[in-house]
Design a protein around this motif. Sequence first.
Motif, mmCIF file in Angstrom:
data_model
loop_
_atom_site.group_PDB
_atom_site.id
_atom_site.type_symbol
_atom_site.label_atom_id
_atom_site.label_comp_id
_atom_site.label_asym_id
_atom_site.label_seq_id
_atom_site.Cartn_x
_atom_site.Cartn_y
_atom_site.Cartn_z
ATOM 1 N N GLU A 74 0.814 -1.215 0.000
ATOM 2 C CA GLU A 74 0.000 0.000 0.000
ATOM 3 C C GLU A 74 0.849 1.268 0.000
ATOM 4 O O GLU A 74 0.350 2.345 -0.342
ATOM 5 C CB GLU A 74 -0.953 0.003 1.198
ATOM 6 C CG GLU A 74 -0.276 0.055 2.542
ATOM 7 C CD GLU A 74 -1.252 -0.109 3.698
ATOM 8 O OE1 GLU A 74 -2.467 -0.258 3.430
ATOM 9 O OE2 GLU A 74 -0.810 -0.081 4.867
ATOM 10 N N THR A 75 2.119 1.157 0.336
ATOM 11 C CA THR A 75 3.017 2.323 0.330
ATOM 12 C C THR A 75 3.738 2.488 -1.010
ATOM 13 O O THR A 75 4.457 3.470 -1.198
ATOM 14 C CB THR A 75 4.075 2.203 1.448
ATOM 15 O OG1 THR A 75 4.970 1.116 1.153
ATOM 16 C CG2 THR A 75 3.423 1.960 2.793
ATOM 17 N N PHE A 76 3.551 1.574 -1.938
ATOM 18 C CA PHE A 76 4.296 1.576 -3.201
ATOM 19 C C PHE A 76 3.680 2.539 -4.214
ATOM 20 O O PHE A 76 2.469 2.782 -4.222
ATOM 21 C CB PHE A 76 4.303 0.168 -3.812
ATOM 22 C CG PHE A 76 5.251 -0.793 -3.156
ATOM 23 C CD1 PHE A 76 5.848 -0.524 -1.942
ATOM 24 C CD2 PHE A 76 5.548 -1.999 -3.775
ATOM 25 C CE1 PHE A 76 6.713 -1.421 -1.340
ATOM 26 C CE2 PHE A 76 6.416 -2.905 -3.195
ATOM 27 C CZ PHE A 76 7.008 -2.618 -1.966
ATOM 28 N N SER A 77 4.528 3.044 -5.104
ATOM 29 C CA SER A 77 4.055 3.808 -6.255
ATOM 30 C C SER A 77 3.403 2.857 -7.257
ATOM 31 O O SER A 77 3.525 1.628 -7.151
ATOM 32 C CB SER A 77 5.224 4.518 -6.928
ATOM 33 O OG SER A 77 6.091 3.565 -7.546
ATOM 34 N N GLY A 78 2.728 3.423 -8.263
ATOM 35 C CA GLY A 78 2.087 2.607 -9.283
ATOM 36 C C GLY A 78 3.085 1.735 -10.029
ATOM 37 O O GLY A 78 2.805 0.556 -10.312
ATOM 38 N N GLY A 79 4.237 2.296 -10.341
ATOM 39 C CA GLY A 79 5.251 1.523 -11.054
ATOM 40 C C GLY A 79 5.784 0.365 -10.236
ATOM 41 O O GLY A 79 6.043 -0.724 -10.775
ATOM 42 N N MET A 80 5.940 0.568 -8.936
ATOM 43 C CA MET A 80 6.419 -0.503 -8.066
ATOM 44 C C MET A 80 5.376 -1.611 -7.949
ATOM 45 O O MET A 80 5.700 -2.796 -8.025
ATOM 46 C CB MET A 80 6.756 0.070 -6.685
ATOM 47 C CG MET A 80 7.949 1.028 -6.696
ATOM 48 S SD MET A 80 8.076 1.965 -5.152
ATOM 49 C CE MET A 80 8.649 0.695 -4.027
ATOM 50 N N LYS A 81 4.104 -1.222 -7.801
ATOM 51 C CA LYS A 81 3.029 -2.228 -7.744
ATOM 52 C C LYS A 81 2.974 -3.024 -9.046
ATOM 53 O O LYS A 81 2.764 -4.236 -9.040
ATOM 54 C CB LYS A 81 1.688 -1.550 -7.493
ATOM 55 C CG LYS A 81 1.524 -0.967 -6.100
ATOM 56 C CD LYS A 81 0.195 -0.234 -5.982
ATOM 57 C CE LYS A 81 0.045 0.411 -4.618
ATOM 58 N NZ LYS A 81 -1.192 1.228 -4.520
ATOM 59 N N ARG A 82 3.154 -2.326 -10.177
ATOM 60 C CA ARG A 82 3.095 -2.995 -11.472
ATOM 61 C C ARG A 82 4.199 -4.042 -11.582
ATOM 62 O O ARG A 82 3.995 -5.134 -12.128
ATOM 63 C CB ARG A 82 3.219 -1.950 -12.580
ATOM 64 C CG ARG A 82 2.958 -2.447 -13.977
ATOM 65 C CD ARG A 82 1.534 -2.835 -14.211
ATOM 66 N NE ARG A 82 0.584 -1.759 -14.061
ATOM 67 C CZ ARG A 82 -0.732 -1.927 -13.986
ATOM 68 N NH1 ARG A 82 -1.255 -3.139 -14.057
ATOM 69 N NH2 ARG A 82 -1.545 -0.902 -13.838
ATOM 70 N N ARG A 83 5.376 -3.744 -11.037
ATOM 71 C CA ARG A 83 6.488 -4.705 -11.097
ATOM 72 C C ARG A 83 6.230 -5.909 -10.183
ATOM 73 O O ARG A 83 6.522 -7.047 -10.551
ATOM 74 C CB ARG A 83 7.802 -4.007 -10.723
ATOM 75 C CG ARG A 83 8.396 -3.178 -11.871
ATOM 76 C CD ARG A 83 9.642 -2.456 -11.437
ATOM 77 N NE ARG A 83 9.326 -1.177 -10.815
ATOM 78 C CZ ARG A 83 10.142 -0.506 -10.007
ATOM 79 N NH1 ARG A 83 11.325 -1.018 -9.666
ATOM 80 N NH2 ARG A 83 9.784 0.657 -9.509
ATOM 81 N N VAL A 84 5.670 -5.668 -9.002
ATOM 82 C CA VAL A 84 5.327 -6.789 -8.116
ATOM 83 C C VAL A 84 4.243 -7.640 -8.761
ATOM 84 O O VAL A 84 4.273 -8.878 -8.715
ATOM 85 C CB VAL A 84 4.855 -6.286 -6.732
ATOM 86 C CG1 VAL A 84 4.464 -7.460 -5.840
ATOM 87 C CG2 VAL A 84 5.954 -5.467 -6.050
ATOM 88 N N ASN A 85 3.279 -6.983 -9.400
ATOM 89 C CA ASN A 85 2.204 -7.682 -10.098
ATOM 90 C C ASN A 85 2.757 -8.615 -11.172
ATOM 91 O O ASN A 85 2.284 -9.749 -11.343
ATOM 92 C CB ASN A 85 1.272 -6.641 -10.740
ATOM 93 C CG ASN A 85 -0.166 -7.099 -10.857
ATOM 94 O OD1 ASN A 85 -0.716 -7.663 -9.934
ATOM 95 N ND2 ASN A 85 -0.775 -6.834 -12.011
#
Length: 250
Positions: free
Chosen positions: A136-147
Amino acid sequence: MQPIIQIASLSKKYKDAENFSLTDFSLTIYESQIFGLLGPNGAGKTTLISILCGLVKPTSGSFTINNLMYSDNATQIKKTIGVVPQEYALYATLTARENLLYFGSMYGLKGRDLKNKVSECLDLLGLLKFADKKVETFSGGMKRRVNLIAGILHNPKILFLDEPTVGVDVQSKNAIIGYLKKLNDEGTTIVYTSHHLKEAQDFCTDIAIVDRGKIFAQGTPDSLIKSTQEARNLEDVFIALTGKELRDDV
């Protein structure tokens, strides 16, 4: 190259829908291709991928994945495919590492092998130092990479990607595309949808332009551009084939 996905006369009409989402759709995708499915909103791309992933049943027609009929080999096929949806499929209150350990266990991975794979992928995508921070603390780009990592932990033979770089910064986009090219070099076949036509032109080895549930053109990016009058790029081809009409829907 050997065929890895073969689609024969696939049609889909949703209950209460006026029109078919797919109509007599046939396509062959070969091993190690980066195959782009491009089309306007409502063209049938998401329906097609949903059928291939076993989430939606076709109205008629058939398909094989890795020479297996899905209707008879669903469990085996699910082990060979990875899916990275456009929406984040992550638990916001868990850390990146916790998310990936959970998703990896869903694929049957466990123990040291799973932990090492998670750390390796986080490192390759520049996220290892954030591994124990909540998503929940990640930027959109970071979430996209984890995804993305969540969909490839089990080393799928085929990877389905729906808008893998939408809404991310340039650095995250470069990291994602670079990692996907690495996976493809190692033998993963990629099936990709996007509205970023410049990205698709540079990334894909082969493309099908889809509209109204049918294929309007298919080939390499260069061959499609050369065969379309006055086209300078893939966007010109796309507009020439699908028109300028807005595709708003509610």
